[in-house]
Design a protein around this motif. Structure first.
Motif: not given
Length: 677
Positions: A435-451, A603-609
């Motif tokens: 679950r934690l890995t899925v959350a981290a990878e999803t956050a990275q994908a969304i951060a990529y779209l934003h940044s 970006t902050e969310v992805a880094a912390e996860l």
């Protein structure tokens, strides 16, 4: 006297015969029904089927505005069909409650699937079938002049088919009619399937015995007045209004085929000889020539349509570099869109599994046809997915827009969606590390779209059912149909926020302004789903716990996170699991902040996860284990720090930007992390 009698009789007869045309004309005007509503300039016009119309001679009379729009009283009609009348009720603070009577006519009335919203009430509101959180979400932005005014909701709690007007007026000592919300199953034990805001559904009927066409079914009803009523619907294979007095029912295809001519049903027996003679003489010439021309024209038309489709897509999406499949190939790959190949159904279409010119399985999304907006969403999704490239974003492998169909082809995800696993619809559940890995990878994908994309892309529909899992349980974000480019939204105020209830940013509803923090809020709901295993919206829970975001922020804020943690996670199995669950919960708490400025960036969310996930390998030794604490997490084995759940206060959360920060230079830096005041 005797001579005057014939003259008097003659005058009387003349008068009677002169009166007959006037009587016929008067009766004709009374029985005539005008079913067309045209504007005062005579342009355009709306035509309704039997039994609806716009004059006194119509069985169900509706109003016609000067602009050529059908109305019920002062309320505009969205559409009329064989089951009901949908009326639009714009939210308005000072509309008199007396206007609600316009919705109750001799042959129509609001059904029990509606909830009437009232304002400026003197009595306390009774429980409403629609949860208060949904009413507040849709109508919290309404600013009425009276600061003490409150929104009250009325719905039928008894098993009635229609709303009781008199009971509505008595039970609610209210002054104003605000609006209405309609649902498919409001008065049942099940949760509403879907909600329609600012509309009311009117049921209609005809009183008396059934007078339906022979090819129609009669549905017997009881009107709100207690009288016998009915509605007619054509049986399968027939079309029309279904009434004897209307157009009746007719076959969906023409009856006048060769069999009809031969049997004499079309044109009579006098045409049989001419038909047979023409067929015999022309058959040998027309059939062969027609087949040849048909094949040539179909091939040319297909070739032109494919070129035209590709050109339109190229113009809309720039340089198109994805293959375009024919509808027949897609239909064959899914075995005619068989239910055995169906993977799931969403708000905009159904996804099937299939194979196209290869041995690998593909996910084929067939868009449900709605209107011109659906084509825009398809082109928008093709454009956005074609311009991005990230290992955690689903790849678009092709499309098809033949025969009016809108089909997108994606890479196949064999492990379904995160939603299915969290809610036990598939598999035996996911471990905390997955679950934690899925959350981290999803956050990275969304951060990529934003940044990483210029201009940035806002997804607008982040939810667990849009997070797909491959064979190794790696996540991929899907469904870009509602996504928008950031530069388009910076100056645009949306009048209709789109997304999924339970995941929508509350400030998006308030000021209708979209930003990257709207995706952050939605992702915060997904994090809470990952921790709790609960649904984002669940009407089977108590009313104050229907919305998962509200439930989670309440429990986390009170330091009672353990009450909602999914038991399958086993948070107390080791110190790292307990600490990491609490850290992710704190991050979700910040993502769900009401004010968008208080939320972290993706970006902050992805880094912390990512830090939290990597810390598992850093803190394997006993000397470096870390437990959740309100002050300090120490690496010393003799530490007496309390292991109570995290208890966050608003003052603390408002003043700090980051919590539980770790060094990344060595594997033993876990010993030093501080909660900033």
């Amino acid at each position: 006297m005797f001579r005057a009698k014939p003259t008097f009789v003659l005058l009387l007869i003349t008068f009677i015969f002169g009166l007959i045309p006037w009587i016929k004309a008067h009766n004709s005007s009374l029985s005539f029904c005008n079913r067309t509503c045209a504007s005062k300039h005579g342009s355009g016009g709306l035509t309704l089927p039997y039994p609806f119309g716009f004059s006194d001679g119509c069985e169900i009379k509706l109003n016609c505005s000067a602009t050529g729009k059908a109305t019920v009283g002062e309320f505009p009609i969205q559409f009329v069909n064989g089951d009901g009348i949908r009326v639009n009720i714009q939210r308005k603070c000072n509309r008199s409650l007396k206007t609600v009577a316009q919705l109750f006519g001799p042959n129509y009335a609001p059904t029990a699937n509606n909830a009437i919203l009232l304002n400026n009430c003197t009595e306390a509101a009774f429980p409403c079938e629609i949860p208060s959180i949904l009413v507040q979400t849709h109508f919290s932005s309404v600013s009425c002049s009276d600061s003490n005014s409150t929104i009250s909701c009325y719905s039928e709690r008894n098993k009635r088919a229609f709303i009781d007007l008199e009971r509505l007026k008595k039970e609610r000592k209210c002054e104003y009619l605000l609006s209405s919300i309609s649902a498919e199953s409001l008065n049942t034990s099940e949760a509403p399937v879907s909600l329609a805001v600012e509309v009311v559904e009117l049921g209609w009927w005809l009183e008396g015995q059934c007078r339906c066409d022979v090819n129609a079914n009669c549905r017997e009803l009881v009107s709100p007045h207690g009288r016998k009523a009915y509605r007619c619907n054509c049986t399968e294979g027939f079309e029309g209004d279904g009434y004897k007095a209307g157009s009746g029912c007719r076959k969906a295809f023409s009856k006048c085929n060769p069999a009809g001519y031969i049997s004499g049903k079309c044109g009579g027996t006098t045409r049989i000889v001419m038909l047979v003679g023409g067929i015999v003489v022309a058959a040998s010439l027309t059939i062969s020539l027609g087949l040849i021309m048909c094949c040539i024209s179909r091939r040319c038309l297909k070739w032109k349509m494919r070129r035209l489709t590709k050109r339109h897509l190229s113009e809309a999406t720039g340089n198109l570099n994805i293959p375009i499949y024919s509808f027949k190939d897609v239909e064959k790959a899914t075995n005619g869109f068989s239910d055995k190949y169906r993977l799931g159904t969403g708000a905009y279409g159904t996804v099937y599994a299939g194979k196209l010119n290869c041995d690998e399985w593909l996910a084929i999304k067939r868009i449900r046809y709605r209107d011109a907006d659906s084509i825009e969403q398809v082109v928008n999704e093709i454009k956005l997915i074609s311009t991005v490239s990230h290992p955690n974003l689903v790849r678009l492998l092709g499309c098809s827009i033949d025969y009016g169909e809108q089909i997108l082809v994606y890479e196949f995800m064999p492990n379904g969606t995160l939603c299915q696993h969290l809610h036990r619809e598939r598999g035996d559940g996911l471990s905390w590390l997955i679950r934690l890995t899925v959350a981290a990878e999803t956050a990275q994908a969304i951060a990529y779209l934003h940044s990483a994309i210029k201009p940035p892309i806002y997804h607008r529909d982040i939810k667990s059912s849009n997070i797909l899992l491959d064979q190794n349980f790696r996540s991929k974000v899907a469904d870009f149909g509602l996504s928008r480019l950031g530069m388009v939204e910076t100056s645009h105020i949306s009048t209709a926020p789109q997304g999924t209830p339970g995941y929508l940013d509350p400030q998006y509803h308030q000021n209708f302004h979209l930003s990257d923090k709207s995706d952050v809020y939605s992702f915060g709901v997904v994090l809470v789903e990952i921790i709790t295993g609960l649904k984002a919206v669940d009407f089977s829970r108590p009313q104050n716990e229907v919305n998962l975001a509200a439930l989670a922020t309440d429990r986390i804020g009170k330091g009672c996170l353990d009450e909602i943690i999914d038991p399958l996670i086993e948070p107390h199995r080791d110190a790292w699991t307990l600490w990491s669950v609490h850290r992710v919960a704190e991050l979700a708490f910040r993502c769900l902040a009401f004010h968008r400025d208080m939320r972290p960036s993706m970006t902050e969310v992805a880094a912390e996860l990512d830090q939290t996930r990597r810390s598992r390998s850093w803190g394997n030794s006993e000397d470096n284990t870390c437990t959740p604490s309100s002050e300090v997490c120490s690496s010393s084995s003799s530490s007496n720090v309390s292991e109570r759940p995290l208890n966050f206060h608003k003052a603390e959360l408002a003043g700090r930007r980051e919590l539980l920060t770790f060094g990344e230079k060595s594997h033993v830096n876990l010993a030093q992390h501080i909660l900033r005041d």
